[in-house]
Design a protein around this motif. Structure first.
Motif, PDB file in Angstrom:
ATOM      1  N   LEU A 265      61.186  41.984  39.013  1.00  0.00           N
ATOM      2  CA  LEU A 265      61.592  43.385  39.004  1.00  0.00           C
ATOM      3  C   LEU A 265      61.160  44.034  40.304  1.00  0.00           C
ATOM      4  O   LEU A 265      60.029  43.815  40.772  1.00  0.00           O
ATOM      5  N   ALA A 266      62.051  44.831  40.903  1.00  0.00           N
ATOM      6  CA  ALA A 266      61.728  45.556  42.130  1.00  0.00           C
ATOM      7  C   ALA A 266      62.260  46.981  42.030  1.00  0.00           C
ATOM      8  O   ALA A 266      63.314  47.222  41.428  1.00  0.00           O
ATOM      9  N   GLU A 267      61.528  47.917  42.596  1.00  0.00           N
ATOM     10  CA  GLU A 267      61.973  49.312  42.589  1.00  0.00           C
ATOM     11  C   GLU A 267      63.252  49.442  43.404  1.00  0.00           C
ATOM     12  O   GLU A 267      63.356  48.906  44.512  1.00  0.00           O
ATOM     13  N   ARG A 268      64.215  50.158  42.847  1.00  0.00           N
ATOM     14  CA  ARG A 268      65.549  50.193  43.451  1.00  0.00           C
ATOM     15  C   ARG A 268      65.535  50.802  44.850  1.00  0.00           C
ATOM     16  O   ARG A 268      66.098  50.245  45.786  1.00  0.00           O
ATOM     17  N   ARG A 269      64.899  51.924  45.049  1.00  0.00           N
ATOM     18  CA  ARG A 269      65.001  52.601  46.344  1.00  0.00           C
ATOM     19  C   ARG A 269      64.130  51.952  47.411  1.00  0.00           C
ATOM     20  O   ARG A 269      64.541  51.785  48.561  1.00  0.00           O
ATOM     21  N   THR A 270      62.895  51.567  47.035  1.00  0.00           N
ATOM     22  CA  THR A 270      61.935  51.093  48.034  1.00  0.00           C
ATOM     23  C   THR A 270      61.867  49.577  48.151  1.00  0.00           C
ATOM     24  O   THR A 270      61.390  49.058  49.157  1.00  0.00           O
ATOM     25  N   GLY A 271      62.292  48.866  47.116  1.00  0.00           N
ATOM     26  CA  GLY A 271      62.126  47.419  47.104  1.00  0.00           C
ATOM     27  C   GLY A 271      60.726  46.966  46.736  1.00  0.00           C
ATOM     28  O   GLY A 271      60.406  45.774  46.817  1.00  0.00           O
ATOM     29  N   ARG A 272      59.878  47.914  46.308  1.00  0.00           N
ATOM     30  CA  ARG A 272      58.500  47.548  45.934  1.00  0.00           C
ATOM     31  C   ARG A 272      58.522  46.607  44.736  1.00  0.00           C
ATOM     32  O   ARG A 272      59.212  46.838  43.744  1.00  0.00           O
ATOM     33  N   LEU A 273      57.748  45.537  44.828  1.00  0.00           N
ATOM     34  CA  LEU A 273      57.631  44.609  43.710  1.00  0.00           C
ATOM     35  C   LEU A 273      57.003  45.329  42.527  1.00  0.00           C
ATOM     36  O   LEU A 273      55.989  46.009  42.662  1.00  0.00           O
ATOM     37  N   LEU A 274      57.602  45.156  41.329  1.00  0.00           N
ATOM     38  CA  LEU A 274      57.096  45.793  40.121  1.00  0.00           C
ATOM     39  C   LEU A 274      56.575  44.793  39.097  1.00  0.00           C
ATOM     40  O   LEU A 274      55.688  45.126  38.312  1.00  0.00           O
ATOM     41  N   GLY A 275      57.142  43.591  39.079  1.00  0.00           N
ATOM     42  CA  GLY A 275      56.683  42.637  38.086  1.00  0.00           C
ATOM     43  C   GLY A 275      57.363  41.293  38.217  1.00  0.00           C
ATOM     44  O   GLY A 275      58.453  41.187  38.790  1.00  0.00           O
ATOM     45  N   VAL A 276      56.714  40.261  37.691  1.00  0.00           N
ATOM     46  CA  VAL A 276      57.248  38.897  37.717  1.00  0.00           C
ATOM     47  C   VAL A 276      56.909  38.215  36.400  1.00  0.00           C
ATOM     48  O   VAL A 276      55.801  38.370  35.875  1.00  0.00           O
ATOM     49  N   GLN A 277      57.863  37.462  35.874  1.00  0.00           N
ATOM     50  CA  GLN A 277      57.656  36.634  34.688  1.00  0.00           C
ATOM     51  C   GLN A 277      58.137  35.217  34.998  1.00  0.00           C
ATOM     52  O   GLN A 277      59.157  35.043  35.655  1.00  0.00           O
ATOM     53  N   ILE A 278      57.377  34.234  34.514  1.00  0.00           N
ATOM     54  CA  ILE A 278      57.711  32.831  34.782  1.00  0.00           C
ATOM     55  C   ILE A 278      57.578  32.035  33.491  1.00  0.00           C
ATOM     56  O   ILE A 278      56.556  32.140  32.795  1.00  0.00           O
ATOM     57  N   VAL A 279      58.587  31.264  33.173  1.00  0.00           N
ATOM     58  CA  VAL A 279      58.540  30.347  32.035  1.00  0.00           C
ATOM     59  C   VAL A 279      59.031  28.992  32.528  1.00  0.00           C
ATOM     60  O   VAL A 279      60.106  28.887  33.115  1.00  0.00           O
ATOM     61  N   GLY A 280      58.235  27.948  32.325  1.00  0.00           N
ATOM     62  CA  GLY A 280      58.645  26.628  32.795  1.00  0.00           C
ATOM     63  C   GLY A 280      57.657  25.560  32.388  1.00  0.00           C
ATOM     64  O   GLY A 280      56.735  25.803  31.612  1.00  0.00           O
ATOM     65  N   ARG A 281      57.850  24.387  32.915  1.00  0.00           N
ATOM     66  CA  ARG A 281      56.993  23.254  32.583  1.00  0.00           C
ATOM     67  C   ARG A 281      55.848  23.147  33.587  1.00  0.00           C
ATOM     68  O   ARG A 281      55.546  24.095  34.308  1.00  0.00           O
ATOM     69  N   GLU A 282      55.256  21.994  33.681  1.00  0.00           N
ATOM     70  CA  GLU A 282      54.054  21.829  34.498  1.00  0.00           C
ATOM     71  C   GLU A 282      54.244  22.376  35.909  1.00  0.00           C
ATOM     72  O   GLU A 282      55.227  22.087  36.575  1.00  0.00           O
ATOM     73  N   GLY A 283      53.271  23.178  36.343  1.00  0.00           N
ATOM     74  CA  GLY A 283      53.326  23.750  37.686  1.00  0.00           C
ATOM     75  C   GLY A 283      53.933  25.132  37.739  1.00  0.00           C
ATOM     76  O   GLY A 283      53.965  25.757  38.813  1.00  0.00           O
ATOM     77  N   ALA A 284      54.410  25.660  36.602  1.00  0.00           N
ATOM     78  CA  ALA A 284      55.060  26.967  36.605  1.00  0.00           C
ATOM     79  C   ALA A 284      54.053  28.110  36.508  1.00  0.00           C
ATOM     80  O   ALA A 284      54.116  29.080  37.264  1.00  0.00           O
ATOM     81  N   GLY A 285      53.117  28.007  35.564  1.00  0.00           N
ATOM     82  CA  GLY A 285      52.287  29.143  35.206  1.00  0.00           C
ATOM     83  C   GLY A 285      51.488  29.754  36.334  1.00  0.00           C
ATOM     84  O   GLY A 285      51.544  30.971  36.565  1.00  0.00           O
ATOM     85  N   LYS A 286      50.742  28.951  37.064  1.00  0.00           N
ATOM     86  CA  LYS A 286      49.846  29.510  38.081  1.00  0.00           C
ATOM     87  C   LYS A 286      50.573  30.057  39.303  1.00  0.00           C
ATOM     88  O   LYS A 286      49.966  30.702  40.154  1.00  0.00           O
ATOM     89  N   ARG A 287      51.884  29.835  39.383  1.00  0.00           N
ATOM     90  CA  ARG A 287      52.636  30.462  40.471  1.00  0.00           C
ATOM     91  C   ARG A 287      52.633  31.981  40.369  1.00  0.00           C
ATOM     92  O   ARG A 287      52.928  32.679  41.335  1.00  0.00           O
ATOM     93  N   VAL A 288      52.307  32.485  39.188  1.00  0.00           N
ATOM     94  CA  VAL A 288      52.262  33.930  39.010  1.00  0.00           C
ATOM     95  C   VAL A 288      51.184  34.557  39.888  1.00  0.00           C
ATOM     96  O   VAL A 288      51.248  35.749  40.198  1.00  0.00           O
TER      97      VAL A 288
END
Length: 468
Positions: free
Chosen positions: A394-417
């Protein structure tokens, strides 16, 4: 010679004993007397590890204990187990104390009070909810009781076919306990009233969790409101009823989340936030009280993305709160600036992570945003063991500021957050994120890391929607 001040700590787990230990490092017994009061029988343990103890990854409860009561006492901390605080008197600088089994109570004065009472598991007032066979998993004693029940049932081995377990609630504890029970050979049903499991994710990402859990043989029933726990002639739990159906159960585990344990604080007039957590300043001092401090699962903290306070029950934050409190009481200076809402979990081989805001959270505070979702892999696609993952940003529409990230996957996915958590803390835009110099080699990542691929897509979406 000056009389030593007294620091009284209520709660002997992560926040409380981190505060006590840090203060002791800075001030000796002649300067600061430290009394820690704990109504249970354990100190400094990892509640987060209980599902893995139940599931067999952790062999013994002792492995979850970071420091025993004896070790704390050897450091000149007067730790009193089975001792309950029944009343706070902030104006008088004292707390009322009762020892287990005792009939009398006495007042204990303090110069500094640390409230680290943690959180209590939600246990709705439903018929049968307190029946034998219904278990929470908040404390080591809870974990021991659940394990004893499981081991007794397995030793009897009178079940016709797989034993059945019902987990009520599909948040972090719920999905972790579903895995633990599945590994012990139970046929597991998870009931949750939400549209998808893991309401800490957006529904489209939670759907991935539901599909994966079902693929593991776990029955996930969403949109299910529990109405009662049915009991047998022996009074034990035998089924869980919803508005639409009934699910047989040899064991019932509650995973409905927690609320701050702040009843005494509220009765004493200390300030509470929307979720019922204590409100503190950046030094973790309770607002309006010079010598009362609070930390851990009983407080609300500043969300650095939304600018609002929120309740986040995690041991990582609790330990940091304790370090800050202990430093300040010990004569130093420290602050806790806030959180970005990072959490990671797993169910079997599926990793689940989030940081920052969800769509409904961003909408609730009036933010306009774009989303980007990408499919990628944990390693270069040609490298053995490359596993799929989905990243949503998710990113703010006007500024492009990062607002949030979600990750679902197998080994190696989680800690990328963690990459996203750092970017959020730094206030980065998604365009700035695309230039991050992340490590690359085929065994660890595709040429473009999945988080950066999502940032590229989000950046393009920001440009496409324009300033309006």
């Amino acid at each position: 010679m000056a009389t030593a001040q007294r620091m009284v700590v209520i709660g002997a787990n992560a926040a409380g004993m981190s505060a006590a230990s840090r203060a002791r490092r800075l001030k000796g017994p002649g300067e600061l007397e430290i009394v820690a009061l704990e109504r249970g029988g354990h100190s400094s343990y990892s509640a987060c590890g209980i599902p893995y103890w139940v599931g067999g990854d952790v062999a013994d409860a002792g492995d979850l204990i970071a420091r025993t009561p004896r070790e704390h006492r050897e450091r000149d901390i007067d730790l009193r187990l089975y001792t309950e605080v029944t009343e706070l008197d902030p104006d008088g600088g004292r707390v009322r104390v009762r020892e287990r089994g005792g009939t009398s109570e006495k007042w204990l004065g303090y110069d500094h009070l640390v409230i680290a009472t943690g959180a209590r598991p939600l246990r709705p007032p439903l018929p049968g909810i307190d029946a034998p066979g219904v278990h929470g998993v908040q404390s080591l004693d809870d974990g021991r009781a659940l394990l004893d029940a499981l081991e007794a049932a397995e030793a009897a081995d009178t079940a016709d076919g797989p034993r059945r377990a019902v987990v009520v609630g599909a948040g972090y504890i719920g999905v972790e306990m579903a895995e633990a029970l599945t590994r012990r050979g139970y046929r597991v049903t998870v009931l949750d009233r939400a549209e998808q499991p893991m309401t800490t994710l957006d529904p489209d990402m939670g759907r991935l969790v539901r599909e994966a859990m079902r693929g593991m043989g776990i029955d996930v029933i969403t949109g299910a409101t529990v109405t009662a726990v049915r009991t047998g002639e022996d009074g034990r739990a035998r089924a869980v009823a919803t508005e639409d159906a009934e699910y047989e159960a040899d064991i019932v585990v509650l995973g409905l989340g927690v609320r701050p344990e702040t009843g005494l604080a509220g009765e004493a007039g200390l300030p509470l936030g929307e979720s019922g957590g204590l409100l503190t300043d950046l030094a973790m001092r309770v607002r309006g009280r010079e010598n009362v401090w609070a930390g851990g699962d009983c407080v609300e903290v500043l969300d650095l993305v939304s600018g609002r306070t929120r309740h986040v029950a995690l041991g990582t934050h609790a330990n940091k709160h304790g370090q800050v409190i202990g430093t300040n009481i010990g004569g130093g200076y420290a602050t806790f600036p806030g959180v970005v809402g990072t959490a990671v979990s797993k169910v079997c081989d599926l990793e689940i992570a989030r940081t920052g805001l969800l769509e409904n959270e961003a909408e609730a505070i009036g933010l306009r945003f774009v989303t980007a979702t990408v499919e990628s892999t944990s390693r270069a696609g040609y490298y053995p063991g490359a596993a799929p993952m989905r990243v949503k940003m998710l990113a703010e529409r006007r500024t492009g500021r990062l607002l949030g990230v979600q990750i679902v996957g197998r080994e190696g996915a989680g800690k990328r957050v963690d990459t996203a958590a750092v970017a959020l803390s730094a206030g980065m835009t998604v365009e700035r994120m695309t230039t991050l110099d992340l490590g690359y080699a085929p065994p660890f990542s595709p040429l473009w890391d999945p988080v950066l691929v999502a940032a590229r897509k989000a950046s393009a979406e920001v440009r496409r929607t324009g300033p309006h």
